[in-house]
Write a protein that holds these residues in place. Structure first.
Motif, short mmCIF file in Angstrom:
data_model
loop_
_atom_site.label_atom_id
_atom_site.label_comp_id
_atom_site.label_asym_id
_atom_site.label_seq_id
_atom_site.Cartn_x
_atom_site.Cartn_y
_atom_site.Cartn_z
N GLY A 157 7.81 -1.82 0.12
CA GLY A 157 6.83 -0.94 -0.51
C GLY A 157 6.71 -1.25 -2.00
O GLY A 157 7.48 -2.03 -2.55
N TYR A 158 5.72 -0.61 -2.63
CA TYR A 158 5.53 -0.89 -4.05
C TYR A 158 6.53 -0.10 -4.90
O TYR A 158 7.03 0.95 -4.50
CB TYR A 158 4.09 -0.62 -4.50
CG TYR A 158 3.63 0.81 -4.43
CD1 TYR A 158 3.96 1.74 -5.43
CD2 TYR A 158 2.84 1.26 -3.37
CE1 TYR A 158 3.54 3.05 -5.37
CE2 TYR A 158 2.40 2.57 -3.30
CZ TYR A 158 2.75 3.46 -4.31
OH TYR A 158 2.33 4.77 -4.25
N THR A 159 6.82 -0.68 -6.05
CA THR A 159 7.76 -0.09 -7.01
C THR A 159 7.13 -0.17 -8.40
O THR A 159 5.96 -0.51 -8.53
CB THR A 159 9.09 -0.86 -7.02
OG1 THR A 159 8.84 -2.20 -7.45
CG2 THR A 159 9.74 -0.88 -5.65
N LYS A 160 7.91 0.08 -9.44
CA LYS A 160 7.44 -0.05 -10.81
C LYS A 160 7.43 -1.50 -11.27
O LYS A 160 7.05 -1.79 -12.40
CB LYS A 160 8.34 0.78 -11.74
CG LYS A 160 8.19 2.27 -11.55
CD LYS A 160 9.23 3.09 -12.29
CE LYS A 160 9.46 2.72 -13.72
NZ LYS A 160 10.43 3.57 -14.41
N LYS A 219 0.79 -1.23 0.00
CA LYS A 219 0.00 0.00 0.00
C LYS A 219 0.82 1.28 0.00
O LYS A 219 0.30 2.34 -0.25
CB LYS A 219 -0.93 -0.01 1.21
CG LYS A 219 -1.93 -1.13 1.11
CD LYS A 219 -2.94 -1.08 2.22
CE LYS A 219 -4.00 -2.08 1.90
NZ LYS A 219 -4.59 -2.79 2.90
N ARG A 220 2.09 1.19 0.31
CA ARG A 220 2.92 2.41 0.34
C ARG A 220 4.08 2.27 -0.63
O ARG A 220 4.53 1.16 -0.91
CB ARG A 220 3.41 2.67 1.76
CG ARG A 220 4.39 1.64 2.22
CD ARG A 220 5.01 2.00 3.56
NE ARG A 220 5.98 0.98 3.88
CZ ARG A 220 6.23 0.56 5.07
NH1 ARG A 220 5.61 1.07 6.10
NH2 ARG A 220 7.13 -0.38 5.28
N PRO A 221 4.57 3.40 -1.12
CA PRO A 221 5.70 3.32 -2.05
C PRO A 221 6.98 2.91 -1.33
O PRO A 221 7.16 3.21 -0.14
CB PRO A 221 5.81 4.75 -2.59
CG PRO A 221 5.19 5.61 -1.55
CD PRO A 221 4.12 4.77 -0.90
N ALA A 222 7.84 2.23 -2.04
CA ALA A 222 9.14 1.86 -1.47
C ALA A 222 9.95 3.13 -1.24
O ALA A 222 9.94 4.05 -2.06
CB ALA A 222 9.87 0.92 -2.41
N ARG A 223 10.64 3.17 -0.13
CA ARG A 223 11.45 4.36 0.18
C ARG A 223 12.87 4.17 -0.35
O ARG A 223 13.30 3.05 -0.62
CB ARG A 223 11.47 4.63 1.67
CG ARG A 223 12.28 3.65 2.49
CD ARG A 223 12.22 3.99 3.97
NE ARG A 223 13.13 3.16 4.74
CZ ARG A 223 14.34 3.54 5.11
NH1 ARG A 223 14.79 4.73 4.80
NH2 ARG A 223 15.12 2.74 5.80
N ARG A 228 10.67 3.83 -5.07
CA ARG A 228 9.47 3.50 -5.85
C ARG A 228 9.74 3.45 -7.36
O ARG A 228 8.97 2.88 -8.10
CB ARG A 228 8.36 4.49 -5.56
CG ARG A 228 8.60 5.86 -6.16
CD ARG A 228 7.45 6.80 -5.97
NE ARG A 228 7.46 7.34 -4.63
CZ ARG A 228 6.54 8.11 -4.12
NH1 ARG A 228 5.50 8.42 -4.84
NH2 ARG A 228 6.64 8.57 -2.91
N LYS A 229 10.86 4.02 -7.82
CA LYS A 229 11.20 4.00 -9.25
C LYS A 229 11.90 2.73 -9.68
O LYS A 229 12.16 2.53 -10.86
CB LYS A 229 12.08 5.20 -9.59
CG LYS A 229 11.38 6.53 -9.38
CD LYS A 229 12.32 7.67 -9.66
CE LYS A 229 11.63 9.00 -9.41
NZ LYS A 229 12.55 10.13 -9.58
#
Length: 199
Positions: free
Chosen positions: A58-61, A3-7, A81-82
């Motif tokens: 966290g989520y990424t591309k 649910k959250r972007p990777a830091r 996240r990229k």
């Protein structure tokens, strides 16, 4: 689903050549974190980074079946996240081709002589050999605390007096992740762990 972007685990501006092992060969392979074309001496130098699963996941591309980010496992991905690879631990729902590890690296037909490297596609290996342990009290509990965050552990066999242990995971991919995450790391002291496949 994450649910959250990777830091960002590290600021790309802070990564220097000092984070590489000392030169023992002619070519540095960032994928395997070692030199090639020279001697085969294993240099154990404590890494400056370590993955924190709780904070770094966290989520990424990455797509649904994308491999795990090797640099995330080592605690030093500077893309967050990229990143095109997944920033999470492997699960039993993941599919990895038998000829690759969870990071997308090609396995070989045979293990390397020193049991480092990606592993063999001829054998499923869920067990890690961990050397360099300095802890003498509650060794199993200390190892469980440090290694269980990467996946469910089936058993731990400590060879008391030899400063080493064998850790068997339920999933081969969890063992692959833990190997990269804990190689050249410490437990509760200043030791430097040497982690390799066991076959």
């Amino acid at each position: 689903m994450l649910k959250r972007p990777a830091r960002l685990q590290v600021d790309p501006e802070t990564i220097t050549d000092d984070d590489k092992p000392p030169q023992t060969g002619t070519v540095f392979n960032i994928w395997y974190l070692k030199w090639s074309g020279g001697d085969n001496t294993r240099n154990l130098i404590k890494l400056k980074f370590r993955v924190n699963i709780k904070n770094d996941t966290g989520y990424t591309k990455a797509g649904t079946n994308s491999p795990i980010c090797l640099f995330f496992a080592r605690g030093c991905c500077y893309q967050g996240r990229k990143c095109n690879y997944a920033h999470r631990i492997p699960t039993d729902l993941d599919y990895y081709p038998p000829t690759q590890d969870c990071f997308g690296r090609d396995k070989t037909a045979d293990y390397k002589d020193d049991m480092t490297g990606v592993g063999s596609f001829n054998k499923i290996n869920r067990t890690l050999y961990v050397a360099g342990i300095h802890t003498t009290k509650n060794v199993e509990l200390v190892l469980t605390r440090h290694f269980e965050e990467f996946g469910a552990i089936e058993k731990i066999n400590v060879l008391h007096g030899k400063a080493c242990a064998f850790i068997t995971y339920k999933l081969e991919s969890a063992a692959q992740f833990a190997k990269e995450a804990m190689l050249n790391q410490s437990l509760d002291h200043e030791e430097i762990l040497d982690v390799s496949n066991d076959s």
